[in-house]
Design an enzyme around this catalytic site. Structure first.
Site, PDB file in Angstrom:
ATOM      1  N   HIS A 177       0.831  -1.207   0.000  1.00 12.23           N
ATOM      2  CA  HIS A 177       0.000   0.000   0.000  1.00 12.23           C
ATOM      3  C   HIS A 177       0.868   1.260   0.000  1.00 12.23           C
ATOM      4  O   HIS A 177       0.563   2.234  -0.694  1.00 12.23           O
ATOM      5  CB  HIS A 177      -0.951  -0.001   1.188  1.00 12.23           C
ATOM      6  CG  HIS A 177      -1.819  -1.229   1.240  1.00 12.23           C
ATOM      7  ND1 HIS A 177      -2.455  -1.638   2.371  1.00 12.23           N
ATOM      8  CD2 HIS A 177      -2.111  -2.155   0.280  1.00 12.23           C
ATOM      9  CE1 HIS A 177      -3.133  -2.762   2.117  1.00 12.23           C
ATOM     10  NE2 HIS A 177      -2.925  -3.089   0.859  1.00 12.23           N
TER      11      HIS A 177
ATOM     12  N   HIS B  70      -9.350  -2.153  -4.539  1.00 15.32           N
ATOM     13  CA  HIS B  70      -8.226  -2.477  -3.654  1.00 15.32           C
ATOM     14  C   HIS B  70      -7.251  -3.440  -4.326  1.00 15.32           C
ATOM     15  O   HIS B  70      -6.026  -3.283  -4.188  1.00 15.32           O
ATOM     16  CB  HIS B  70      -8.690  -3.063  -2.317  1.00 15.32           C
ATOM     17  CG  HIS B  70      -7.522  -3.273  -1.404  1.00 15.32           C
ATOM     18  ND1 HIS B  70      -6.964  -2.266  -0.660  1.00 15.32           N
ATOM     19  CD2 HIS B  70      -6.722  -4.354  -1.225  1.00 15.32           C
ATOM     20  CE1 HIS B  70      -5.892  -2.710  -0.029  1.00 15.32           C
ATOM     21  NE2 HIS B  70      -5.723  -3.981  -0.352  1.00 15.32           N
TER      22      HIS B  70
ATOM     23  N   ASP C 233      -3.280  -2.894  -4.956  1.00 12.34           N
ATOM     24  CA  ASP C 233      -2.217  -3.872  -4.686  1.00 12.34           C
ATOM     25  C   ASP C 233      -1.337  -4.083  -5.918  1.00 12.34           C
ATOM     26  O   ASP C 233      -0.113  -4.209  -5.799  1.00 12.34           O
ATOM     27  CB  ASP C 233      -2.811  -5.222  -4.272  1.00 12.34           C
ATOM     28  CG  ASP C 233      -3.292  -5.239  -2.834  1.00 12.34           C
ATOM     29  OD1 ASP C 233      -2.888  -4.362  -2.040  1.00 12.34           O
ATOM     30  OD2 ASP C 233      -4.078  -6.151  -2.499  1.00 12.34           O
TER      31      ASP C 233
ATOM     32  N   HIS D  35      -0.643 -11.013  -5.292  1.00  9.02           N
ATOM     33  CA  HIS D  35       0.752 -10.594  -5.126  1.00  9.02           C
ATOM     34  C   HIS D  35       1.728 -11.537  -5.829  1.00  9.02           C
ATOM     35  O   HIS D  35       2.716 -11.095  -6.423  1.00  9.02           O
ATOM     36  CB  HIS D  35       1.100 -10.518  -3.641  1.00  9.02           C
ATOM     37  CG  HIS D  35       0.262  -9.545  -2.889  1.00  9.02           C
ATOM     38  ND1 HIS D  35       0.155  -8.216  -3.245  1.00  9.02           N
ATOM     39  CD2 HIS D  35      -0.528  -9.698  -1.798  1.00  9.02           C
ATOM     40  CE1 HIS D  35      -0.656  -7.598  -2.391  1.00  9.02           C
ATOM     41  NE2 HIS D  35      -1.090  -8.482  -1.514  1.00  9.02           N
TER      42      HIS D  35
HETATM   43 ZN   LIG Z   1      -3.744  -4.730  -0.195  1.00  8.36          ZN
END
Ligand SMILES: [Zn+2]
Length: 324
Positions: free
Chosen positions: A95, A259, A263, A286
């Site tokens: 973030h 969101h 990311d 991720h």
């Molecule tokens: Zn996040």
């Protein structure tokens, strides 16, 4: 923003500011890590031009460059560590990295006295507040840009993440356009898609305030695994079937995909320089975001680095920065 006076010309297009940026002054905050539950003091410190973004674990006096090649864990957040020393790490960096990339911060030392950055409200909004409170300074030296030259794609079942070169269309001010779709069985989330041309303004307006989220049915398993110790309704959206548990509800109906896109921006910020190209993702996370950067840089024909600050590959840029 004064920095937009200095723009980088690319094939007839104006790309973005060519001057490198850091903060005008140091600024700090305190908060708990989402997974460790450990309270950490975070301090953002201006750094010399060309030094890049580097984490400094002040409790260990160890420095870890914010580089995709230093990512050691991507299960629930993005963790960077010193190669061969997984205990010398900083977690939940995405973030803050997203806020830095969107605000065109090239050089910064991120001091933290523990293993995880504060989660704050679960979004990048508090980091935007810190950056804007400190102020952004041009401090000389040219920015490098990494231009995507040909499509690069990584997949995991139905999930994929892909870079494409820019077509003939207009670039976003930072040269990076992103599109993402997600699909969750929980009907409170469902299928959502969002696209953005990344600029400081579009990031602040459309992505920064989107909070991290979790499924109620997964919280017990996370806690048993020693994770989410700092999680609460103050720093995460909790979804249970058809409903959102948080009494205040959502900030947007599609806050979830926003969101996830936040990311993505944070994970791609580990490229080491601003990217010029398009990102297209489906149900990416991720791990896949990081694999995409590895795939991009695995073949020198996939990209080129522009600018005059340093010549070479992104890893060579990082190595050059680490010696400053
Ligand atoms: Zn996040």
């Amino acid at each position: 923003m004064s920095s937009l006076r200095n723009r980088y010309s690319w094939g007839g297009f104006e790309l973005g500011p060519s001057q490198r940026h850091t903060l005008k002054t140091a600024i700090d905050c305190v908060g708990r890590g989402l997974h460790s539950g450990v309270e950490a003091r975070l301090r953002l410190v201006p750094a010399p031009a060309g030094s890049g973004i580097v984490f400094h674990r002040t409790d260990l006096d160890q420095r870890i460059p914010a580089c995709y090649d230093h990512v050691s864990d991507t299960r629930l957040c993005t963790v960077v560590s010193l190669p061969g020393h997984p205990e010398i790490s900083v977690g939940t960096i995405e973030h803050l990295m997203a806020a830095l990339m969107a605000n065109q911060i090239d050089d910064l030392t991120i001091e933290v006295n523990g293993p995880e950055l504060p989660i704050l409200d679960g979004s990048a909004s508090p980091y935007i507040f810190l950056i804007q409170s400190a102020g952004i300074a041009e401090h000389g030296g040219d920015r490098n840009f990494i231009e995507v030259l040909r499509p690069v794609r990584v997949e995991n079942d139905e999930a994929f993440a892909e870079f494409r070169p820019h077509g003939a269309g207009a670039y976003g001010a930072l040269g990076l356009d992103l599109s993402l779709a997600i699909d969750f069985p929980s009907s409170a989330i469902g299928r959502q898609a969002f696209s953005i041309s990344l600029t400081p303004e579009s990031f602040a307006r459309d992505l920064a305030s989107a909070r991290t989220f979790t499924l109620a049915c997964e919280i017990e398993a996370l806690k048993k695994a020693g994770l989410a110790k700092g999680g609460s309704l103050a720093n995460a959206i909790v979804v249970e079937g058809t409903k959102v548990v948080n009494p205040e509800g959502l900030r947007w109906q599609d806050e979830f995909v926003r969101h996830k896109l936040l990311d993505v921006v944070g994970d791609l910020a580990l490229a080491g320089a601003p990217l010029v190209g398009r990102f297209i993702g489906n149900r990416t996370g991720h791990a896949l975001n990081n694999r995409l950067l590895h795939a991009l840089f695995a073949d020198a024909a996939n990209y080129r680095v522009t600018g005059t600050a340093f010549a070479g590959t992104p890893l060579q840029l990082q190595a050059a920065a680490a010696t400053l």
